[in-house]
Design an enzyme around this catalytic site. Structure first.
Site, short mmCIF file in Angstrom:
data_model
loop_
_atom_site.label_atom_id
_atom_site.label_comp_id
_atom_site.label_asym_id
_atom_site.label_seq_id
_atom_site.Cartn_x
_atom_site.Cartn_y
_atom_site.Cartn_z
N CYS A 87 -2.64 -1.43 -8.96
CA CYS A 87 -3.20 -0.77 -7.77
C CYS A 87 -3.72 0.64 -8.04
CB CYS A 87 -2.17 -0.74 -6.64
SG CYS A 87 -1.69 -2.38 -6.13
N HIS A 116 -4.83 4.52 -1.51
CA HIS A 116 -4.67 3.09 -1.76
C HIS A 116 -4.17 2.45 -0.47
CE1 HIS A 116 -3.55 -0.70 -3.27
NE2 HIS A 116 -2.26 -0.47 -3.33
N ASN A 136 -4.29 -5.25 1.19
CA ASN A 136 -4.13 -4.55 -0.09
C ASN A 136 -5.01 -5.25 -1.14
OD1 ASN A 136 -3.29 -3.55 -2.55
ND2 ASN A 136 -1.11 -3.62 -2.06
O1 UT7 Z 1 0.10 -2.08 -3.82
C1 UT7 Z 1 1.24 -1.79 -4.55
C2 UT7 Z 1 2.21 -1.13 -3.74
N1 UT7 Z 1 2.79 -2.04 -2.78
C3 UT7 Z 1 3.34 -1.53 -1.72
O2 UT7 Z 1 3.25 -0.35 -1.57
C4 UT7 Z 1 4.10 -2.43 -0.79
C5 UT7 Z 1 5.28 -1.65 -0.32
N2 UT7 Z 1 6.15 -2.36 0.60
C6 UT7 Z 1 5.78 -2.69 1.86
O3 UT7 Z 1 4.66 -2.48 2.28
C7 UT7 Z 1 6.85 -3.24 2.77
O4 UT7 Z 1 8.10 -3.11 2.15
C8 UT7 Z 1 6.62 -4.73 3.15
C9 UT7 Z 1 5.45 -4.81 4.11
C10 UT7 Z 1 6.36 -5.54 1.91
C11 UT7 Z 1 7.84 -5.28 3.88
O5 UT7 Z 1 8.17 -4.49 5.00
P1 UT7 Z 1 9.69 -4.05 5.24
O6 UT7 Z 1 9.72 -3.33 6.52
O7 UT7 Z 1 10.12 -3.30 4.01
O8 UT7 Z 1 10.40 -5.43 5.44
P2 UT7 Z 1 11.60 -6.06 4.57
O9 UT7 Z 1 11.11 -6.47 3.22
O10 UT7 Z 1 12.76 -5.15 4.63
O11 UT7 Z 1 11.89 -7.38 5.41
C12 UT7 Z 1 12.37 -7.31 6.77
C13 UT7 Z 1 12.51 -8.72 7.31
C14 UT7 Z 1 13.28 -9.66 6.37
O12 UT7 Z 1 14.10 -10.47 7.17
P3 UT7 Z 1 15.69 -10.16 7.26
O13 UT7 Z 1 16.20 -10.21 5.86
O14 UT7 Z 1 15.79 -8.79 7.87
O15 UT7 Z 1 16.18 -11.27 8.14
C15 UT7 Z 1 12.21 -10.51 5.77
O16 UT7 Z 1 12.64 -11.79 5.40
O17 UT7 Z 1 11.24 -9.32 7.51
C16 UT7 Z 1 11.22 -10.62 6.91
N3 UT7 Z 1 9.86 -10.89 6.46
C17 UT7 Z 1 8.92 -11.46 7.23
N4 UT7 Z 1 8.95 -11.91 8.50
C18 UT7 Z 1 7.82 -12.42 9.00
C19 UT7 Z 1 9.32 -10.62 5.25
N5 UT7 Z 1 8.02 -11.00 5.22
C20 UT7 Z 1 7.76 -11.53 6.44
C21 UT7 Z 1 6.61 -12.09 7.03
N6 UT7 Z 1 6.68 -12.50 8.30
N7 UT7 Z 1 5.43 -12.18 6.36
#
Ligand code: UT7
Length: 322
Positions: free
Chosen positions: A113, A249, A279
């Site tokens: 990225c 980004h 992204n």
């Molecule tokens: O480009 C390179 C750099 N990349 C980034 O910068 C990405 C950085 N990370 C992020 O943008 C975020 O961490 C994400 C968008 C990937 C995830 O958001 P989050 O607020 O950190 O969510 P999380 O991973 O803590 O997941 C929260 C919940 C989980 O459920 P439980 O364990 O709380 O029951 C996941 O299973 O959301 C669930 N979840 C989803 N639910 C519905 C994860 N993906 C999805 C989804 N739809 N697509």
């Protein structure tokens, strides 16, 4: 003193648009979750015949057209991608052949990225050292081809596209002249297991799929980006208040907000395209830049900061006077 000046930009997106409602038909997700956690509403996904090199070529053509420059006068092509058409040759050479500027320097840069920042840094150094007079710097990706479409935690986050700029070495009269003012790049391989692809030519002999521990990446992104932005500002003597625009980004709207808050930057100064592009890895910064330059927000004389962070980890920032 020689500076590398951005004299044109262009971008290209695949025809097919996939919105969050369509994603919800593929995996257990919802428009509400995706918008709230990421700000993404839709993304472009490459179809048959659309590859990293075709998107890159279209973006490069648009940039050359804006600059009014004949491809034959390009002396250097640096293309950032983590999704090349083939393992080799470099996708830059495919673009070169399509544009008809055969014979010039052409190579790929692989920093995921942050790839466009790394490519810009390479091209700027090479122009200032006299290796070429004009360069095409391209970020192009087809991440849809390395996504695990059964993994809802990653497949909703990415899209395909390409962006390009034409850089020209110009003699500058004084400090206020246009051009790249400073670039800062970093990498830390200790975190490579937080964002990676589980395949490759030398390990599995396959292309592999993207894997990410999103929450951890998020934490590192906010800290690293704020640090590198401060570093570039300190190196140039400017403050965050001097910036006209930040072109970040486009990984997640919440990362953009958190980074802006850390630097006391008003949200109105941050270019946001993550809602429409998702992204697009190395393509995201030049895609966002091209969008804002063409719609008239970014103007000649503006002080613009590019920044990115991604797999490796790699991260970087670059301050440019337009
Ligand atoms: O480009 C390179 C750099 N990349 C980034 O910068 C990405 C950085 N990370 C992020 O943008 C975020 O961490 C994400 C968008 C990937 C995830 O958001 P989050 O607020 O950190 O969510 P999380 O991973 O803590 O997941 C929260 C919940 C989980 O459920 P439980 O364990 O709380 O029951 C996941 O299973 O959301 C669930 N979840 C989803 N639910 C519905 C994860 N993906 C999805 C989804 N739809 N697509």
């Amino acid at each position: 003193m020689i500076r590398s000046v951005i004299v044109g930009s262009g971008s290209a997106l695949p025809q097919r648009v996939v919105d969050n409602a369509e994603m919800a038909k593929m995996v257990d997700t919802s428009d509400e979750w995706i918008v709230e956690r990421t700000g993404i509403r839709s993304r472009h996904i490459a179809g048959e015949g659309e590859t990293t090199s075709t998107l890159a070529t279209d973006a490069a053509r648009a940039a050359l057209e804006m600059a009014g420059i004949d491809p034959a006068s390009i002396g250097l092509i640096v293309l950032a991608t983590a999704t090349p058409d083939q393992t080799f040759p470099a996708t830059a050479t495919l673009v070169q052949d399509a544009l008809g500027c055969n014979g010039c320097i052409a190579f790929d840069v692989h920093a995921v990225c942050s790839g466009f920042l790394y490519a810009l840094g390479c091209a700027d150094s090479m122009l200032r050292s006299g290796m070429a007079k004009r360069a095409l710097v391209i970020g192009a990706e087809t991440f849809s081809r390395i996504l695990d479409w059964d993994d809802r935690t990653t497949c909703v986050l990415f899209g395909d596209g390409a962006g390009a700029v034409v850089l020209e070495a110009q003699e500058c009269a004084d400090e206020s002249a246009p051009g790249i003012l400073a670039t800062s790049l970093h990498a830390d391989g200790a975190h490579n297991q937080l964002l990676f692809v589980d395949g490759g030519p030398s390990t599995t002999g396959t292309v592999g799929k993207l894997r990410m521990k999103g929450r951890e990446v998020f934490r590192h992104a906010v800290v690293n980006l704020a640090d590198v932005l401060r570093e570039v500002l300190e190196a140039t003597g400017y403050t965050a208040a001097d910036l006209d625009w930040v072109v970040p980004h486009q990984a997640n709207a919440r990362i953009l907000d958190a980074t802006a808050r850390k630097l006391d930057l008003p949200a109105e100064k941050v270019i946001v395209t993550v809602d429409r592009h998702a992204n697009t890895s190395a393509a995201s910064v030049p895609l966002a830049f091209d969008t804002a330059w063409r719609d008239g927000r970014i103007k000649p004389g503006d002080l613009v900061m590019f920044e990115a962070m991604g797999g490796g980890f790699t991260w970087g920032a670059c301050l440019v006077r337009i």
